[in-house]
Write an enzyme that holds these catalytic residues in place. Structure first.
Site, mmCIF file in Angstrom:
data_model
loop_
_atom_site.group_PDB
_atom_site.id
_atom_site.type_symbol
_atom_site.label_atom_id
_atom_site.label_comp_id
_atom_site.label_asym_id
_atom_site.label_seq_id
_atom_site.Cartn_x
_atom_site.Cartn_y
_atom_site.Cartn_z
ATOM 1 N N SER A 115 0.580 4.743 5.511
ATOM 2 C CA SER A 115 -0.480 5.754 5.569
ATOM 3 C C SER A 115 -0.895 6.091 6.986
ATOM 4 O O SER A 115 -1.327 7.211 7.259
ATOM 5 C CB SER A 115 -1.718 5.263 4.802
ATOM 6 O OG SER A 115 -1.432 5.040 3.448
ATOM 7 N N HIS A 136 4.709 9.998 4.009
ATOM 8 C CA HIS A 136 3.386 9.574 3.546
ATOM 9 C C HIS A 136 3.036 10.331 2.274
ATOM 10 O O HIS A 136 2.675 11.503 2.315
ATOM 11 C CB HIS A 136 2.332 9.807 4.619
ATOM 12 C CG HIS A 136 0.949 9.475 4.153
ATOM 13 N ND1 HIS A 136 -0.152 10.212 4.507
ATOM 14 C CD2 HIS A 136 0.492 8.501 3.318
ATOM 15 C CE1 HIS A 136 -1.218 9.707 3.934
ATOM 16 N NE2 HIS A 136 -0.850 8.660 3.206
ATOM 17 N N GLU A 148 3.795 13.971 3.663
ATOM 18 C CA GLU A 148 3.945 14.198 5.094
ATOM 19 C C GLU A 148 5.247 13.538 5.562
ATOM 20 O O GLU A 148 5.414 12.323 5.428
ATOM 21 C CB GLU A 148 2.760 13.599 5.852
ATOM 22 C CG GLU A 148 1.444 14.304 5.555
ATOM 23 C CD GLU A 148 0.281 13.616 6.231
ATOM 24 O OE1 GLU A 148 -0.184 14.137 7.261
ATOM 25 O OE2 GLU A 148 -0.178 12.571 5.739
#
Length: 323
Positions: A115, A136, A148
């Site tokens: 994260s 992510h 992401e």
């Protein structure tokens, strides 16, 4: 849909994110292998996926494409892509990627679901770093569309393209994050908001319930259709500048975690799992909120699909050297 062996997806970690990522690929028709050193996580893997599918109204069968493995080499052998979804500990992730370098095929794409940890820190010192990317995902990964995709300075452009294509093919909305910074884009934005929210409570400006109500009943309602920079353009950059001239100097700029947050943790006020955090939570209240979030995301996802919502690839260039 029958897929070749090289369409196999391997997941390292059968926990909250790992089983959800496995579900996404299984529903899309991929054979999926899930590794976890914690046997109970493997033993409940199919039941958790089946439970999710039941809540989503998806007919049975997808969970049968997922196999559980207690041996890492067995899980990743011949896989096209490996997604690491282990706990957020840098040393653990580094050790896993060192093992994956030895166990996975030379052309296997290796991705971390961290994260906040920069992907370059995870890949540091490893060979063939050009095939390591960050992906992510957001919780729950089978309902939140965004992923992401993070490139390091050593990641090959072809590796990013492969990952973008793969994620798009299973219905996700990938964005390219070109600069490998802690928190990437989403968590930098999210935790900037959280920092200010905690400061408002700590300074006695408002209580936690009021802060949450303000967000949910005002600008939070627009966020799904109006991003912050779209909003700035909507009201005008001149007005945005005027507002910033007044307010920015008064926002929290602490370089570390809030002492108030640290005191909650120190006192065992850990949120819903302990019954108290910023707010008090009875077990039925916590469960009701979890159900409300799940239902909202499910309904939003279904409405987006019916309306042909945007699932294209976007490119995000985070700021310059000072970012």
């Amino acid at each position: 849909m029958t897929m070749a062996a090289r369409d196999t997806i391997a997941i390292v970690g059968a926990g909250l994110m790992g089983h959800g990522i496995a579900q996404v690929f299984a529903v899309a028709g991929h054979p999926v292998r899930v590794y976890d050193a914690h046997r109970p996580a493997l033993d409940t893997l199919h039941d958790r996926i089946r439970g999710n599918l039941d809540q989503l109204g998806i007919p049975g069968g997808a969970e049968a494409r997922v196999t559980a493995h207690a041996d890492l080499a067995e899980a990743v052998a011949g896989a096209a892509v490996v997604f690491e979804a282990a706990p957020e500990k840098l040393d653990l992730k580094r050790a896993l990627f060192a093992d994956l370098m030895k166990l996975a095929a030379p052309d296997t794409l290796l991705a971390s679901n961290t994260s906040v940890i920069p992907i370059g820190e995870i890949a540091s010192g490893l060979e063939t770093r050009e095939r390591i990317v960050g992906t992510h995902w957001w919780n729950p990964p089978f309902l939140v569309p965004l992923v992401e995709v993070v490139a390091t300075g050593q990641t090959a452009a072809s590796s990013v393209d492969r990952m973008i294509d793969l994620l798009s093919s299973v219905g996700k909305q990938p964005v390219r994050v070109k600069k490998d910074v802690p928190g990437f884009v989403g968590n930098r934005l999210q935790h900037a908001l959280w920092r200010e929210a905690i400061a408002i409570v700590a300074e006695g400006i408002a209580d936690a319930e009021t802060v949450d109500t303000v967000v949910k009943a005002s600008f939070g309602r627009r966020l799904a259709v109006l991003g912050p920079l779209e909003n700035a353009d909507l009201v005008g950059t001149d007005l945005t500048l005027d507002i910033h001239n007044v307010v920015l100097g008064h926002l929290d700029r602490s370089p570390g975690p809030s002492p108030y947050l640290a005191s909650l943790v120190r006192d065992g006020r850990l949120g819903m799992k302990s019954g108290e955090g910023f707010r008090h939570w009875l077990p039925d209240e916590a469960q009701a909120l979890r159900g409300k979030v799940f239902s909202y995301l499910r309904n939003f996802d279904q409405s987006q699909k019916l309306s042909g919502g945007d699932h294209g690839d976007a490119t995000v260039q985070t700021g310059g050297p000072a970012a």
